[in-house]
Each structure stands twice: as C-alpha cells, then as structure tokens.
Scaffold this motif. Structure first.
Motif, PDB file in Angstrom:
ATOM      1  N   ALA A  67       0.832  -1.210   0.000  1.00 12.74           N
ATOM      2  CA  ALA A  67       0.000   0.000   0.000  1.00 12.74           C
ATOM      3  C   ALA A  67       0.863   1.255   0.000  1.00 12.74           C
ATOM      4  O   ALA A  67       0.592   2.214  -0.742  1.00 12.74           O
ATOM      5  N   THR A  68       1.911   1.256   0.806  1.00 18.23           N
ATOM      6  CA  THR A  68       2.801   2.420   0.857  1.00 18.23           C
ATOM      7  C   THR A  68       3.478   2.646  -0.483  1.00 18.23           C
ATOM      8  O   THR A  68       3.599   3.786  -0.961  1.00 18.23           O
ATOM      9  N   ALA A  69       3.933   1.552  -1.114  1.00 18.40           N
ATOM     10  CA  ALA A  69       4.602   1.669  -2.415  1.00 18.40           C
ATOM     11  C   ALA A  69       3.672   2.261  -3.463  1.00 18.40           C
ATOM     12  O   ALA A  69       4.084   3.091  -4.284  1.00 18.40           O
ATOM     13  N   ARG A  70       2.410   1.868  -3.439  1.00 18.37           N
ATOM     14  CA  ARG A  70       1.479   2.317  -4.469  1.00 18.37           C
ATOM     15  C   ARG A  70       0.978   3.740  -4.235  1.00 18.37           C
ATOM     16  O   ARG A  70       0.562   4.416  -5.173  1.00 18.37           O
ATOM     17  N   LEU A  71       1.011   4.162  -2.990  1.00 16.35           N
ATOM     18  CA  LEU A  71       0.610   5.539  -2.698  1.00 16.35           C
ATOM     19  C   LEU A  71       1.752   6.527  -2.886  1.00 16.35           C
ATOM     20  O   LEU A  71       1.512   7.722  -3.106  1.00 16.35           O
ATOM     21  N   ALA A  72       3.004   6.043  -2.798  1.00 15.83           N
ATOM     22  CA  ALA A  72       4.153   6.952  -2.845  1.00 15.83           C
ATOM     23  C   ALA A  72       4.222   7.728  -4.150  1.00 15.83           C
ATOM     24  O   ALA A  72       4.700   8.868  -4.186  1.00 15.83           O
ATOM     25  N   GLY A  73       3.744   7.116  -5.244  1.00 15.99           N
ATOM     26  CA  GLY A  73       3.817   7.792  -6.531  1.00 15.99           C
ATOM     27  C   GLY A  73       3.032   9.083  -6.598  1.00 15.99           C
ATOM     28  O   GLY A  73       3.377   9.992  -7.368  1.00 15.99           O
ATOM     29  N   TYR A  74       1.997   9.195  -5.794  1.00 13.10           N
ATOM     30  CA  TYR A  74       1.181  10.405  -5.823  1.00 13.10           C
ATOM     31  C   TYR A  74       1.917  11.603  -5.225  1.00 13.10           C
ATOM     32  O   TYR A  74       1.548  12.750  -5.483  1.00 13.10           O
ATOM     33  N   ALA A  75       2.965  11.336  -4.439  1.00 17.23           N
ATOM     34  CA  ALA A  75       3.774  12.435  -3.909  1.00 17.23           C
ATOM     35  C   ALA A  75       4.690  13.018  -4.971  1.00 17.23           C
ATOM     36  O   ALA A  75       5.165  14.149  -4.832  1.00 17.23           O
ATOM     37  N   ASP A  76       4.938  12.245  -6.047  1.00 14.78           N
ATOM     38  CA  ASP A  76       5.786  12.706  -7.156  1.00 14.78           C
ATOM     39  C   ASP A  76       7.097  13.283  -6.629  1.00 14.78           C
ATOM     40  O   ASP A  76       7.462  14.426  -6.918  1.00 14.78           O
ATOM     41  N   HIS A  77       7.804  12.459  -5.876  1.00 15.88           N
ATOM     42  CA  HIS A  77       9.027  12.933  -5.230  1.00 15.88           C
ATOM     43  C   HIS A  77      10.096  11.856  -5.329  1.00 15.88           C
ATOM     44  O   HIS A  77       9.814  10.676  -5.177  1.00 15.88           O
ATOM     45  N   GLY A  78      11.332  12.278  -5.587  1.00 16.59           N
ATOM     46  CA  GLY A  78      12.466  11.364  -5.591  1.00 16.59           C
ATOM     47  C   GLY A  78      12.876  10.939  -6.983  1.00 16.59           C
ATOM     48  O   GLY A  78      12.155  11.146  -7.968  1.00 16.59           O
ATOM     49  N   PRO A  79      14.052  10.332  -7.079  1.00 16.75           N
ATOM     50  CA  PRO A  79      14.587   9.943  -8.385  1.00 16.75           C
ATOM     51  C   PRO A  79      13.871   8.739  -8.977  1.00 16.75           C
ATOM     52  O   PRO A  79      13.189   7.994  -8.270  1.00 16.75           O
ATOM     53  N   VAL A  80      14.036   8.564 -10.273  1.00 18.23           N
ATOM     54  CA  VAL A  80      13.623   7.358 -10.984  1.00 18.23           C
ATOM     55  C   VAL A  80      14.863   6.828 -11.691  1.00 18.23           C
ATOM     56  O   VAL A  80      15.677   7.608 -12.211  1.00 18.23           O
ATOM     57  N   TYR A  81      14.990   5.511 -11.708  1.00 19.22           N
ATOM     58  CA  TYR A  81      16.215   4.892 -12.239  1.00 19.22           C
ATOM     59  C   TYR A  81      15.929   4.196 -13.565  1.00 19.22           C
ATOM     60  O   TYR A  81      14.956   3.445 -13.697  1.00 19.22           O
ATOM     61  N   LEU A  82      16.782   4.450 -14.541  1.00 20.25           N
ATOM     62  CA  LEU A  82      16.631   3.875 -15.877  1.00 20.25           C
ATOM     63  C   LEU A  82      17.552   2.690 -16.096  1.00 20.25           C
ATOM     64  O   LEU A  82      17.646   2.163 -17.211  1.00 20.25           O
ATOM     65  N   GLY A  83      18.219   2.241 -15.063  1.00 19.85           N
ATOM     66  CA  GLY A  83      19.111   1.095 -15.154  1.00 19.85           C
ATOM     67  C   GLY A  83      19.606   0.743 -13.769  1.00 19.85           C
ATOM     68  O   GLY A  83      19.218   1.347 -12.775  1.00 19.85           O
TER      69      GLY A  83
ATOM     70  N   ASN B 209      22.280  -4.906  -6.674  1.00 21.31           N
ATOM     71  CA  ASN B 209      23.695  -5.243  -6.486  1.00 21.31           C
ATOM     72  C   ASN B 209      24.594  -4.573  -7.523  1.00 21.31           C
ATOM     73  O   ASN B 209      25.770  -4.910  -7.646  1.00 21.31           O
ATOM     74  N   ALA B 210      24.055  -3.638  -8.284  1.00 20.98           N
ATOM     75  CA  ALA B 210      24.813  -2.847  -9.260  1.00 20.98           C
ATOM     76  C   ALA B 210      24.174  -1.473  -9.322  1.00 20.98           C
ATOM     77  O   ALA B 210      23.387  -1.181 -10.223  1.00 20.98           O
ATOM     78  N   PRO B 211      24.471  -0.605  -8.341  1.00 22.14           N
ATOM     79  CA  PRO B 211      23.762   0.667  -8.214  1.00 22.14           C
ATOM     80  C   PRO B 211      23.772   1.476  -9.506  1.00 22.14           C
ATOM     81  O   PRO B 211      24.762   1.480 -10.249  1.00 22.14           O
ATOM     82  N   PRO B 212      22.654   2.133  -9.801  1.00 19.67           N
ATOM     83  CA  PRO B 212      22.575   2.936 -11.026  1.00 19.67           C
ATOM     84  C   PRO B 212      23.659   4.006 -11.064  1.00 19.67           C
ATOM     85  O   PRO B 212      24.007   4.599 -10.043  1.00 19.67           O
ATOM     86  N   THR B 213      24.177   4.246 -12.250  1.00 21.14           N
ATOM     87  CA  THR B 213      25.128   5.337 -12.444  1.00 21.14           C
ATOM     88  C   THR B 213      24.378   6.659 -12.518  1.00 21.14           C
ATOM     89  O   THR B 213      23.145   6.702 -12.609  1.00 21.14           O
ATOM     90  N   ASP B 214      25.128   7.745 -12.501  1.00 22.61           N
ATOM     91  CA  ASP B 214      24.500   9.057 -12.659  1.00 22.61           C
ATOM     92  C   ASP B 214      23.748   9.156 -13.980  1.00 22.61           C
ATOM     93  O   ASP B 214      22.671   9.760 -14.051  1.00 22.61           O
ATOM     94  N   ALA B 215      24.315   8.545 -15.030  1.00 18.08           N
ATOM     95  CA  ALA B 215      23.666   8.597 -16.341  1.00 18.08           C
ATOM     96  C   ALA B 215      22.368   7.797 -16.359  1.00 18.08           C
ATOM     97  O   ALA B 215      21.504   8.026 -17.218  1.00 18.08           O
ATOM     98  N   GLN B 216      22.218   6.852 -15.440  1.00 12.75           N
ATOM     99  CA  GLN B 216      21.016   6.033 -15.373  1.00 12.75           C
ATOM    100  C   GLN B 216      19.999   6.570 -14.373  1.00 12.75           C
ATOM    101  O   GLN B 216      18.978   5.941 -14.136  1.00 12.75           O
ATOM    102  N   THR B 217      20.264   7.712 -13.797  1.00 13.94           N
ATOM    103  CA  THR B 217      19.432   8.250 -12.731  1.00 13.94           C
ATOM    104  C   THR B 217      18.766   9.556 -13.152  1.00 13.94           C
ATOM    105  O   THR B 217      19.457  10.501 -13.557  1.00 13.94           O
ATOM    106  N   LEU B 218      17.445   9.598 -13.065  1.00 14.72           N
ATOM    107  CA  LEU B 218      16.708  10.848 -13.233  1.00 14.72           C
ATOM    108  C   LEU B 218      16.567  11.455 -11.844  1.00 14.72           C
ATOM    109  O   LEU B 218      15.607  11.177 -11.112  1.00 14.72           O
ATOM    110  N   SER B 219      17.533  12.263 -11.450  1.00 15.59           N
ATOM    111  CA  SER B 219      17.513  12.834 -10.105  1.00 15.59           C
ATOM    112  C   SER B 219      16.359  13.803  -9.918  1.00 15.59           C
ATOM    113  O   SER B 219      15.798  13.915  -8.819  1.00 15.59           O
ATOM    114  N   ASP B 220      16.008  14.495 -10.978  1.00 18.55           N
ATOM    115  CA  ASP B 220      14.892  15.449 -10.928  1.00 18.55           C
ATOM    116  C   ASP B 220      13.986  15.160 -12.125  1.00 18.55           C
ATOM    117  O   ASP B 220      14.042  15.847 -13.148  1.00 18.55           O
ATOM    118  N   PRO B 221      13.156  14.124 -12.022  1.00 21.13           N
ATOM    119  CA  PRO B 221      12.350  13.712 -13.172  1.00 21.13           C
ATOM    120  C   PRO B 221      11.394  14.814 -13.614  1.00 21.13           C
ATOM    121  O   PRO B 221      11.012  15.690 -12.826  1.00 21.13           O
TER     122      PRO B 221
END
Length: 446
Positions: free
Chosen positions: A346-362, A366-378
């Motif tokens: 429930a928390t995961a599905r409601l969090a999107g409505y806050a529209d806050h935080g990064p989104v990761y494209l890769g 165990n292999a943290p996203p690189t800066d190029a794979q991170t939308l820090s400010d979507p």
C-alpha cells in the motif's frame, strides 16, 4: 546520484514451518470434501502417471473444470487467447471465491504464474495440484488462510509453448521479456491480472539448466532487483526468499541458492553472476516496480544423481516437489506477514502520488545505477503526440496508467500516479526498453 545497494535480510533457520496448509508433495492427495462421497478427487496426468509424463492440455482443461464444479472456493475464468487459439486461464481461490476483480481484496492476495516458458513444465504441475489441494482441503488452517487471503493462479501462462515444448510462444517470443511492451497475448493477459487484482505477492515458477559444479542446487530463487522497487517491497521480497521459501525447500530435503549466481562448491562463495539483473521487462522486476512483492523460483531440470539419471520420473517428481515446497513457503509467509506485506504494498502504491524522488533507468540492487542512469529530478510528465498515443495506448491501459488529453492532440502522462516509476521506463528515450520517445515536460497543467 546513485542508489545504495540493497540486499535481502539475513537468512534465518526457521526449522519446520508450522502454518499447516494442505499443499501436498508427491502423489499424496487431500481427503475428499464433505458431500462429495463417490466423486473421485481430480488428479493430473502427471500424478496418474507417477511423473512419467506431464499433464496434457486436454487433461488440464478437464482437471480445472472438475475442481471448479466440485468446490465453491474456486472460479476459473478465461483471460485471453493465444495465437493458436488456446485459452489463457485464471483460477481464483478463496473462502468464498472472489466474484469479481474488486472482490479479491479481502486482505492479502498471492498470484502464481506458471509455465511462462513452455519447456519448463514442473511449475505448472505444482500450480495445478496446489489449486486442487486448496479447493478440497478441510483443515482449519487452510480454511482460515483462504478467508483472509485470495490465491490467484495462471496455471499455464504459455499454452502454445507448452504444447510444442519450446521456451517461447507460437511466434517464438519470450513472454518473460515482454512485461513492458505487452506485444504478446500471454503477457497482456498477465498484465490484466496485475492491473485488475493488484496482488500483494507474485511467485513466478521456472526451471533452469545446471552447470556442474557451480550451479547445481535443486531450487534457486531471486527477488526484484530493479532499483525502482520500493524499499519495503524489496525488503519483504527478500524475507520471502530468505526466511520462508529457502527454509521450506530445505526442510523438504532440497538444496537452495540464489538464481543467477554461480558459487564455489567448496566455499559457497560467489564465482560470477550469469543472470538475474534488474531488467524492468522481466516479470519479477515488473511486479516490483508496480508495488508487488515478487519472487522468481527456478528448479533444476537436469538429473544429477545416479537414481535420477536411471529413472526420469524420479527426476520429474523432484522438480515438482521442490516447486511445491517453494509454494508452501510463500503461503506460510503470506499468512505470517500479512500486515507487513499489505503495509509495504500500500505504501509503495501511494508513494507515486507524492511525485518525489529519483527514478532509475538502469542498475540493480547489487549494481547501483550510475548518474547517467538516474533521473535525479524527473520531469512532471511526458507528452505523447497523436501517433505515439495511438501506437501504445493499449499498453498504457493494460498497465493501468492514467493520462489526460493534450489540447494539441495526443496525451500527457503525469508522473504523479500510483505507477510513477513505470512512466519513465516506458516513455523516456534513455530507458532501455521504452515504448515511445515522449517529450518531457515540467508543465503539470498541460
């Protein structure tokens, strides 16, 4: 900005699991229900042959029809049709059986997806016998479980592939690489179930080829590695794998490990990773992005002991029994951790409505996203032109995304919605498996 690596919780040796659900191993069958005197308990073709052959599709159809007729707990629906005209079925089990999609949410819900790959039949056999065992069980623990938990089962997710004993579907497509694009009838059916029922936990049953001596366990499992999986969902998926499914499989006498990781047979240390990344188009990762707990389980196809090599049926029974043990562990987890799981999803599905935080494209846990794979400010949203919308509108709808018409034509898909993390994966040009190159916009009023 990169996301810190996350791993499942530590493994706990739980000993014998005590939840007591009537999910049987081998050829043991539950007692016939009250009022069914003289009516034979349905058995699969696998069971009647003692594992010498797999259940045929006509046998599956007759088996499910018999269970549906015999038990008020069960509903069997057709949720799609394959390229070759075979039905895709969803079995719903509860006490009482849910009448419609909205009725499935009486609490926790568990979805079993079986035989996405047509040449991996053991999970299908485990799913079929589980449907029957839950439908016919009379013990108090199972009845109590089904009063608070809805069990959903897609017993054969790839009927055309199963009929031909091939990995892909009739068009040669790998269904388990199509849970974003939804180009196959089979993946579309699964997406419909995820959208309409929003299961709390999804167990995806597969098989794998052993590589001696590094990759030989009876059953391997893996949680969602995609970094867009909410922290609590990721954690509970790890608990499901490490503290319930793993111990249940070991208590049944089988060996376990992590899928995709070769280990040194002497030390148990990892040698290399050969599979199991964070690709968002793979079901265990897709469900994590959508806010469900996910677990892939893979039983070993290959006979390794002399007894199994001499008797293929013995090897087949081991494959099915290890899958049944994994299902038993997943049900124990759902019963014991119901409140935690529901809070996490429930928390995961409601969090999107806050529209806050990064989104990761890769990346992966165990292999943290690189800066190029991170939308820090979507961006606030993505704009699709009319041609793009026409091309992917069905996929957006099947995923359950919302959008609004663009005055200039096309549509605007906002990130502020339940499936926030999915939007850039589908529409950003930098995403590895995007469906369209949409125009980012920060005009939330567009």
């Amino acid at each position: 900005m990169t996301r810190r690596s996350r791993r499942p919780g530590r493994l706990l040796a739980l000993g014998a699991l005590a939840f007591g659900l009537t999910v049987t191993l081998g050829a043991t069958l539950p007692a016939a229900p009250a009022g069914a005197a003289g009516t034979p308990t349905p058995r699969t073709g696998f069971e009647t042959s003692h594992g010498t052959r797999w259940t045929s599709q006509p046998e599956e159809q007759a088996f499910l029809a018999a269970v549906d007729r015999a038990s008020a707990r069960v509903r069997v629906d057709r949720i799609g049709t394959t390229e070759q005209g075979r039905p895709l079925r969803l079995v719903r089990i509860g006490a009482p059986a849910p009448e419609r999609p909205a009725g499935v949410r009486r609490g926790n819900s568990v979805l079993l997806i079986c035989a996405q790959h047509g040449d991996e039949p053991s999970g299908r056999e485990a799913c079929l016998s589980t449907v029957r065992d839950l439908a016919y069980a009379r013990d108090r623990a199972t009845r109590r479980f089904l009063e608070r938990t809805s069990v959903l089962v897609v017993p054969t997710a790839n009927p055309d592939g199963r009929a031909a004993n091939i990995r892909g579907n009739a068009d040669g497509k790998d269904i388990n690489r199509d849970h974003l694009a939804l180009r196959t009838a089979e993946a579309r059916a699964v997406a419909t179930v995820l959208r309409d029922y929003r299961p709390d936990s999804v167990l995806d049953l597969h098989e794998y080829d052993a590589v001696v001596p590094y990759y030989t366990k009876d059953l391997l499992s893996l949680w969602p590695r995609n970094p867009n999986t909410a922290e609590a969902v990721h954690h509970e998926s790890g608990v499901l794998a490490g503290e319930f499914v793993g111990p249940a499989v070991r208590n049944a006498g089988f060996s376990t490990g992590v899928y995709g990781i070769w280990t040194d047979p002497e030390t148990g240390e990892p040698v290399k990773q050969v599979a199991g990344d964070g690709q968002e188009r793979i079901l265990r990762n897709t469900v994590g992005v959508k806010g469900s707990l996910g677990l892939l389980v893979e039983t070993r196809i290959n006979p390794l002991t002399a007894a199994e090599q001499a008797d293929p049926a013995l090897n087949n029974r081991r494959r099915v029994d290890s899958q049944l043990a994994a299902v038993k562990g997943a049900f124990d987890f759902s019963g014991r951790h119901r409140a935690r799981v529901e809070a996490a999803t429930a928390t995961a599905r409601l969090a999107g409505y806050a529209d806050h935080g990064p989104v990761y494209l890769g990346g992966a846990d165990n292999a943290p996203p690189t800066d190029a794979q991170t939308l820090s400010d979507p961006p606030c949203a993505y704009r699709l032109d009319a041609a793009q919308l026409a091309r992917i509108e069905d996929a957006l709808a099947l995923h359950g995304l919302v959008w609004r018409p663009d005055p200039a034509g096309g549509a605007v898909v906002p990130l502020r919605q339940s499936l926030r993390g999915l939007v850039p994966l589908l529409l950003d040009q930098r995403a590895g498996y995007h469906l369209a190159v949409a125009m980012p916009t920060d005009d939330c009023r567009a």
